[in-house]
Structure formats: C-alpha cells, structure tokens
Write a protein that holds these residues in place. Structure first.
Motif, PDB file in Angstrom:
ATOM      1  N   ASP A   1       0.814  -1.221   0.000  1.00  0.00           N
ATOM      2  CA  ASP A   1       0.000   0.000   0.000  1.00  0.00           C
ATOM      3  C   ASP A   1       0.849   1.273   0.000  1.00  0.00           C
ATOM      4  OD1 ASP A   1      -2.259  -1.551   0.020  1.00  0.00           O
ATOM      5  OD2 ASP A   1      -2.648  -1.320   2.176  1.00  0.00           O
ATOM      6  N   GLN A   2       2.108   1.160   0.397  1.00  0.00           N
ATOM      7  CA  GLN A   2       2.984   2.330   0.461  1.00  0.00           C
ATOM      8  C   GLN A   2       3.808   2.538  -0.814  1.00  0.00           C
ATOM      9  OE1 GLN A   2       5.239   1.005   3.839  1.00  0.00           O
ATOM     10  NE2 GLN A   2       4.042   2.181   5.328  1.00  0.00           N
ATOM     11  N   ALA A   3       3.851   1.540  -1.680  1.00  0.00           N
ATOM     12  CA  ALA A   3       4.829   1.541  -2.786  1.00  0.00           C
ATOM     13  C   ALA A   3       4.620   2.684  -3.766  1.00  0.00           C
ATOM     14  CB  ALA A   3       4.794   0.201  -3.513  1.00  0.00           C
ATOM     15  N   ALA A   4       3.375   2.943  -4.192  1.00  0.00           N
ATOM     16  CA  ALA A   4       3.141   4.000  -5.182  1.00  0.00           C
ATOM     17  C   ALA A   4       3.510   5.361  -4.615  1.00  0.00           C
ATOM     18  CB  ALA A   4       1.685   3.983  -5.642  1.00  0.00           C
ATOM     19  N   ALA A   5       3.163   5.611  -3.348  1.00  0.00           N
ATOM     20  CA  ALA A   5       3.503   6.903  -2.729  1.00  0.00           C
ATOM     21  C   ALA A   5       5.013   7.069  -2.600  1.00  0.00           C
ATOM     22  CB  ALA A   5       2.831   7.010  -1.360  1.00  0.00           C
ATOM     23  N   GLU A   6       5.726   5.986  -2.273  1.00  0.00           N
ATOM     24  CA  GLU A   6       7.182   6.066  -2.169  1.00  0.00           C
ATOM     25  C   GLU A   6       7.812   6.334  -3.537  1.00  0.00           C
ATOM     26  OE1 GLU A   6       9.287   6.055   0.511  1.00  0.00           O
ATOM     27  OE2 GLU A   6       7.420   6.287   1.629  1.00  0.00           O
ATOM     28  N   ALA A   7       7.291   5.697  -4.578  1.00  0.00           N
ATOM     29  CA  ALA A   7       7.806   5.944  -5.928  1.00  0.00           C
ATOM     30  C   ALA A   7       7.536   7.383  -6.343  1.00  0.00           C
ATOM     31  CB  ALA A   7       7.175   4.970  -6.917  1.00  0.00           C
TER      32      ALA A   7
ATOM     33  N   GLY B   1      11.850  -6.320 -13.018  1.00  0.00           N
ATOM     34  CA  GLY B   1      10.639  -5.512 -12.914  1.00  0.00           C
ATOM     35  C   GLY B   1      10.679  -4.274 -13.792  1.00  0.00           C
ATOM     36  N   PRO B   2       9.520  -3.616 -13.951  1.00  0.00           N
ATOM     37  CA  PRO B   2       9.444  -2.395 -14.761  1.00  0.00           C
ATOM     38  C   PRO B   2      10.086  -1.226 -14.022  1.00  0.00           C
ATOM     39  CG  PRO B   2       7.366  -2.766 -13.662  1.00  0.00           C
ATOM     40  CD  PRO B   2       8.225  -3.948 -13.318  1.00  0.00           C
ATOM     41  N   LYS B   3      10.342  -0.144 -14.759  1.00  0.00           N
ATOM     42  CA  LYS B   3      10.957   1.021 -14.121  1.00  0.00           C
ATOM     43  C   LYS B   3      10.541   2.298 -14.825  1.00  0.00           C
ATOM     44  CE  LYS B   3      15.324  -0.003 -16.549  1.00  0.00           C
ATOM     45  NZ  LYS B   3      16.108   1.098 -17.111  1.00  0.00           N
ATOM     46  N   ILE B   4      10.650   3.374 -14.073  1.00  0.00           N
ATOM     47  CA  ILE B   4      10.493   4.711 -14.639  1.00  0.00           C
ATOM     48  C   ILE B   4      11.896   5.235 -14.903  1.00  0.00           C
ATOM     49  CG2 ILE B   4       9.722   7.080 -14.235  1.00  0.00           C
ATOM     50  CD1 ILE B   4       7.636   5.883 -12.254  1.00  0.00           C
ATOM     51  N   ASP B   5      12.182   5.580 -16.144  1.00  0.00           N
ATOM     52  CA  ASP B   5      13.459   6.165 -16.521  1.00  0.00           C
ATOM     53  C   ASP B   5      13.262   7.657 -16.760  1.00  0.00           C
ATOM     54  OD1 ASP B   5      15.008   3.808 -16.492  1.00  0.00           O
ATOM     55  OD2 ASP B   5      14.283   3.260 -18.484  1.00  0.00           O
ATOM     56  N   VAL B   6      14.049   8.477 -16.100  1.00  0.00           N
ATOM     57  CA  VAL B   6      14.033   9.917 -16.341  1.00  0.00           C
ATOM     58  C   VAL B   6      15.125  10.200 -17.373  1.00  0.00           C
ATOM     59  CG1 VAL B   6      14.162  12.208 -15.317  1.00  0.00           C
ATOM     60  CG2 VAL B   6      13.229  10.295 -13.981  1.00  0.00           C
ATOM     61  N   GLN B   7      14.708  10.535 -18.573  1.00  0.00           N
ATOM     62  CA  GLN B   7      15.611  10.661 -19.713  1.00  0.00           C
ATOM     63  C   GLN B   7      16.153  12.080 -19.844  1.00  0.00           C
ATOM     64  OE1 GLN B   7      15.706   7.275 -19.891  1.00  0.00           O
ATOM     65  NE2 GLN B   7      16.102   7.558 -22.078  1.00  0.00           N
ATOM     66  N   ILE B   8      17.428  12.166 -20.227  1.00  0.00           N
ATOM     67  CA  ILE B   8      18.066  13.451 -20.490  1.00  0.00           C
ATOM     68  C   ILE B   8      18.624  13.433 -21.908  1.00  0.00           C
ATOM     69  CG2 ILE B   8      18.642  13.973 -18.080  1.00  0.00           C
ATOM     70  CD1 ILE B   8      21.478  12.818 -18.719  1.00  0.00           C
ATOM     71  N   GLU B   9      18.945  14.617 -22.423  1.00  0.00           N
ATOM     72  CA  GLU B   9      19.559  14.732 -23.744  1.00  0.00           C
ATOM     73  C   GLU B   9      20.869  15.484 -23.634  1.00  0.00           C
ATOM     74  OE1 GLU B   9      16.858  16.587 -26.425  1.00  0.00           O
ATOM     75  OE2 GLU B   9      15.603  14.811 -26.660  1.00  0.00           O
ATOM     76  N   ASP B  10      21.878  15.046 -24.422  1.00  0.00           N
ATOM     77  CA  ASP B  10      23.141  15.781 -24.454  1.00  0.00           C
ATOM     78  C   ASP B  10      23.067  16.890 -25.502  1.00  0.00           C
ATOM     79  OD1 ASP B  10      23.507  14.593 -26.934  1.00  0.00           O
ATOM     80  OD2 ASP B  10      25.104  13.240 -26.277  1.00  0.00           O
ATOM     81  N   ALA B  11      24.181  17.587 -25.684  1.00  0.00           N
ATOM     82  CA  ALA B  11      24.202  18.735 -26.596  1.00  0.00           C
ATOM     83  C   ALA B  11      23.871  18.343 -28.026  1.00  0.00           C
ATOM     84  CB  ALA B  11      25.568  19.416 -26.536  1.00  0.00           C
ATOM     85  N   ALA B  12      24.121  17.071 -28.373  1.00  0.00           N
ATOM     86  CA  ALA B  12      23.846  16.604 -29.739  1.00  0.00           C
ATOM     87  C   ALA B  12      22.442  16.015 -29.875  1.00  0.00           C
ATOM     88  CB  ALA B  12      24.882  15.556 -30.144  1.00  0.00           C
TER      89      ALA B  12
ATOM     90  N   THR C   1      19.573   7.652 -19.926  1.00  0.00           N
ATOM     91  CA  THR C   1      18.859   7.620 -18.656  1.00  0.00           C
ATOM     92  C   THR C   1      19.751   8.161 -17.560  1.00  0.00           C
ATOM     93  OG1 THR C   1      17.620   5.664 -19.368  1.00  0.00           O
ATOM     94  CG2 THR C   1      17.662   6.135 -17.012  1.00  0.00           C
ATOM     95  N   LEU C   2      19.229   9.097 -16.765  1.00  0.00           N
ATOM     96  CA  LEU C   2      19.981   9.612 -15.632  1.00  0.00           C
ATOM     97  C   LEU C   2      19.430   9.029 -14.329  1.00  0.00           C
ATOM     98  CD1 LEU C   2      22.295  11.540 -14.875  1.00  0.00           C
ATOM     99  CD2 LEU C   2      20.586  13.316 -14.525  1.00  0.00           C
ATOM    100  N   SER C   3      18.166   9.261 -14.055  1.00  0.00           N
ATOM    101  CA  SER C   3      17.559   8.848 -12.796  1.00  0.00           C
ATOM    102  C   SER C   3      16.506   7.761 -13.059  1.00  0.00           C
ATOM    103  CB  SER C   3      16.892  10.048 -12.116  1.00  0.00           C
ATOM    104  OG  SER C   3      17.745  11.175 -12.137  1.00  0.00           O
ATOM    105  N   THR C   4      16.297   6.903 -12.053  1.00  0.00           N
ATOM    106  CA  THR C   4      15.343   5.800 -12.228  1.00  0.00           C
ATOM    107  C   THR C   4      14.547   5.560 -10.947  1.00  0.00           C
ATOM    108  OG1 THR C   4      16.963   4.134 -11.546  1.00  0.00           O
ATOM    109  CG2 THR C   4      16.801   4.574 -13.903  1.00  0.00           C
ATOM    110  N   VAL C   5      13.354   5.013 -11.138  1.00  0.00           N
ATOM    111  CA  VAL C   5      12.534   4.503 -10.030  1.00  0.00           C
ATOM    112  C   VAL C   5      11.984   3.154 -10.490  1.00  0.00           C
ATOM    113  CG1 VAL C   5      10.550   4.894  -8.533  1.00  0.00           C
ATOM    114  CG2 VAL C   5      11.885   6.849  -9.335  1.00  0.00           C
ATOM    115  N   GLN C   6      12.172   2.128  -9.670  1.00  0.00           N
ATOM    116  CA  GLN C   6      11.754   0.778 -10.060  1.00  0.00           C
ATOM    117  C   GLN C   6      10.964   0.128  -8.927  1.00  0.00           C
ATOM    118  OE1 GLN C   6      15.335  -1.379 -11.312  1.00  0.00           O
ATOM    119  NE2 GLN C   6      16.345   0.572 -11.623  1.00  0.00           N
ATOM    120  N   ILE C   7      10.067  -0.756  -9.280  1.00  0.00           N
ATOM    121  CA  ILE C   7       9.338  -1.529  -8.272  1.00  0.00           C
ATOM    122  C   ILE C   7       9.612  -3.003  -8.505  1.00  0.00           C
ATOM    123  CG2 ILE C   7       7.032  -2.252  -7.548  1.00  0.00           C
ATOM    124  CD1 ILE C   7       6.212   0.616  -7.544  1.00  0.00           C
TER     125      ILE C   7
END
Length: 417
Positions: free
Chosen positions: A165-171, A237-248, A253-259
């Motif tokens: 019950d706490q997992a979604a709030a923690e993510a 398991g699945p994950k949320i990837d926070v994607q970044i772009e370089d100058a080109a 992927t920089l940051s992640t959240v996984q369950i």
C-alpha cells in the motif's frame, strides 16, 4: 550549412570529454585501463560536492545510509537472479579459496541482506536504505567513452522496503526528490519513460508480479506525461526512466525509479504485520542522480563547464593587478575559505590582467584588486562570469552575497535589485 556548422561547434564546445581535459576535471591512462577514468582535484571537488548534496537531500527525506562491500559470493547473485539474467554484463568470478566471489554489478542484493539482518515490523516501514556505492559492469570497449560509459560506476542508489500500500507513494516521492535535484543542478528531464519488458529479453517469468509492479508505477506517474516503451525494463521488474539529452540531442537515462516484487521473494524478506502474520515487503529501487560519472558528464555538457555557483570547483578568483595588491588578495581568499567558499588567487605572474580574466572565465565570481581598491581598504571590483560588472563592493559584502547565492543554489549569480 551554417546551422549544421553551428550545431557541430556547439557539440564540440560542450563535449564533456574535451572539457573534462581542458578544465582538468578527469583523465584516463592506458595503464589503468579503458573505462576506468580517474578524477583530478577540480573534478573531485565537483564530485564530492554533488555526493554531499545528494546525501543531505536523502537524509532530509528520511533515508538511512549504509556501506556494503563491492564483492559478493557468486551464490548471492544466483539468489538475486543477476547471475542468470545479467551474467554477460558481469566480470568473471574470482576464486577465493573454495569460494567464488564476484565484483558486484548492482547494490540491491546487498541491501536485501541489510534488510533481512534482523526481524522487521510494519512499524519500521517504509525503511529507506541509501548508499553511494561502487559497482562494476563488463562493458565492451567499443562503447566506452569519457565519464558517460565506464566500467567502474559509483551509483547514488537506494532501496525502500515498504508495504504494497505504500509503494506508489514512495515511488512518487522519489520522483519529487529527482525533480528538486534536477532544479538545483540546473538541468531538466527530456521526458519520463515507463520501461516495460519486451519480447525475447531475459526477464523474470512471473506475469502477475509484472502486472502489479507496472500498475504501481503508473499510479506514481499519475499527472506526469510519459510514454511506455517495451524492452527497456530491468530483468526483475518495470521502471520509470528519467531521460536526459546531451548537446547533440542523444538521449540517455539519468535517474530511475523501479518496483521489484522479485528480489523480496528470492531473499525471503518478511515483516510482521499488524495482524501478527508475516508479510512480504515491496522493494522500490530509486536513484536520484544515477551514477556520479554520468551525472557529472551531463552537468559538464549542460553547462559547458560553467557549473552552477554552488557546484563550481572554484567559486571565486581574486586578481591582484600587481604584486603590491597580492597581500590583500590572499587575505580575501583566507576570509572566503573560512566561510566555506572555494577561492584562489590568480597571481600577476600568470600573465596580464586580461589573460587571467580569460583563464578564469568559467569561475562564477572574479574580484579585481587594483591600486584604487587597495587604497580604499576592503574594496574589490566585482566581475561576474556572465559578463556583468556590479562594480565596487567591500570584500566582506561580496563574500556575503556569494555565500547567499551558493546556499540558495539558484541559477542566478547575482541578486536582482
């Protein structure tokens, strides 16, 4: 043609490999090996400052920090599933007497053992365990480059053990921590990606656990734009990837959240519930800045080596016009150092004032002390990295203003009047 040339020049000016060497942040040596860069003093300052920032942000968010070894018995990774699903990316085992030990490819098995080191109650949950730890990936030499793809990785990692019950709030809270860190670092996410399993991959075969984990991440993403992509999930398991772009415009992927429901089951993790029965916790993996190496690579490129003031290797350079002002310059640097600022003197022996100003162009603040300033006592002529010249201030007032901006971690170098 002009646009293409401009883009190429922009890429070159912001290439972290070129800037890293030009600014003496890091380097490599064939004797150390490919994908194993070393950090020079100014780069180590950036890294240390970043690490301390993340640790403090985690501490305020309720995380407890641990240390765990970079080696583990092969059996540990057989239990976690890494040996079966991830072996191709691991270094080969080393014989240690009758046992085989492996350089760890991930910190999560170690944190699972920390959790199960004693009995746990639901009253302790969520239990947030964090570590900035080393891990090793056997990357092929053809993909290695600078700090962005390396074999020795120092990961800002954490694992939250919680009830279902706490997992979604923690993510969701982890995503908030990531957003705040990105704002303080002066970078932004290109997009959020929900990474799902794809056909033919090496994944744990338990459709119900995948379904439950995916539903919780979708709940955590509620209100955020994202796109689901198959084939990018972790094996467990699945994950949320926070994607970044370089100058080109290249994405990573920089940051992640996984369950993860898989490893709690494999390690037999339990907690005592309010009903007196034993229950299985959920393991939320999250990384605010990802690996320190990739984070610094991106920061170099995003800022062209001109880091935010709080992160800059040198925050203030003091420039005496001639030898007669050297004593006043060193006195100001000592005062700055006592306040916790990173300051240095650019002596006249280094060249003309103009040459020294140009050499310090990446430093956020410059204080010039000439004959007039020295005669008037504590005065300095202030110049900012962005070309602005606020004019003459007392050295004490300048240090007060710099300290305020560094503590605020804002993008502005100078308060707007």
């Amino acid at each position: 043609m002009h646009d293409r040339n401009h883009a190429r020049n922009h890429d070159r000016d912001h290439d972290h490999r070129r800037l890293g060497r030009e600014l003496a942040l890091f380097d490599t040596d064939p004797l150390m090996g490919a994908g194993l860069p070393y950090w020079l003093p100014d780069g180590a300052v950036v890294r240390h400052t970043l690490e301390e920032y993340v640790r403090e942000a985690e501490r305020r968010a309720g995380y407890r920090h641990v240390y765990s070894p970079v080696l583990g018995k092969r059996e540990l990774y057989e239990i976690s599933g890494h040996w079966e699903h991830y072996r191709d990316d691991m270094f080969p085992p080393m014989e240690l007497g009758a046992e085989e030990v492996v350089l760890r490819p991930s910190l999560c098995p170690h944190h699972a053992l920390v959790y199960r080191s004693r009995a746990r109650s639901y009253r302790e949950l969520p239990l947030r365990i964090a570590e900035l730890g080393a891990m090793y990936r056997s990357e092929p030499s053809g993909v290695l480059g600078g700090l962005s793809r390396v074999r020795a990785i120092h990961l800002n990692d954490a694992h939250i053990f919680c009830t279902p019950d706490q997992a979604a709030a923690e993510a969701r809270a982890a995503l908030g921590l990531i957003r705040r860190a990105h704002a303080d670092l002066g970078i932004r996410a290109a997009r959020h990606r929900l990474s799902l399993p794809g056909p033919g991959g090496k994944y744990v075969a338990d459709p119900e656990l995948w379904r439950r984990a995916t539903a919780l991440l979708e709940e955590a993403l509620d209100g955020l734009p994202y796109e689901a992509v198959e084939g990018e999930a972790a094996f467990y398991g699945p994950k949320i990837d926070v994607q970044i772009e370089d100058a080109a415009g290249r994405e990573s992927t920089l940051s992640t959240v996984q369950i993860d429901f898989h490893q709690p089951e494999r390690f037999g993790l339990r907690y005592l519930g309010p009903d007196g029965a034993r229950h299985r916790p959920v393991m939320v993996h999250r990384s605010v800045i990802g690996s320190v190496e990739r984070a610094v690579a991106h920061l170099i490129e995003a800022h062209g080596g001109a880091f935010p003031a709080w992160l800059a290797p040198v925050q203030l350079v003091v420039l005496p016009v001639a030898g007669a002002q050297r004593e006043a310059a060193y006195a100001l640097v000592r005062q700055a150092t006592d306040l916790g600022l990173r300051a240095e003197v650019a002596d006249p022996e280094r060249g003309s004032l103009g040459a020294r100003v140009r050499a310090a162009r990446k430093v956020p603040y410059q204080a010039v002390i000439g004959v007039r300033e020295a005669q008037d006592g504590d005065l300095v002529d202030v110049r900012l990295r962005d070309g602005r010249r606020p004019g003459q201030l007392s050295g004490t007032e300048l240090l007060h203003r710099i300290t305020d901006r560094v503590e605020a971690r804002g993008p502005e170098l100078w308060p707007s009047d």
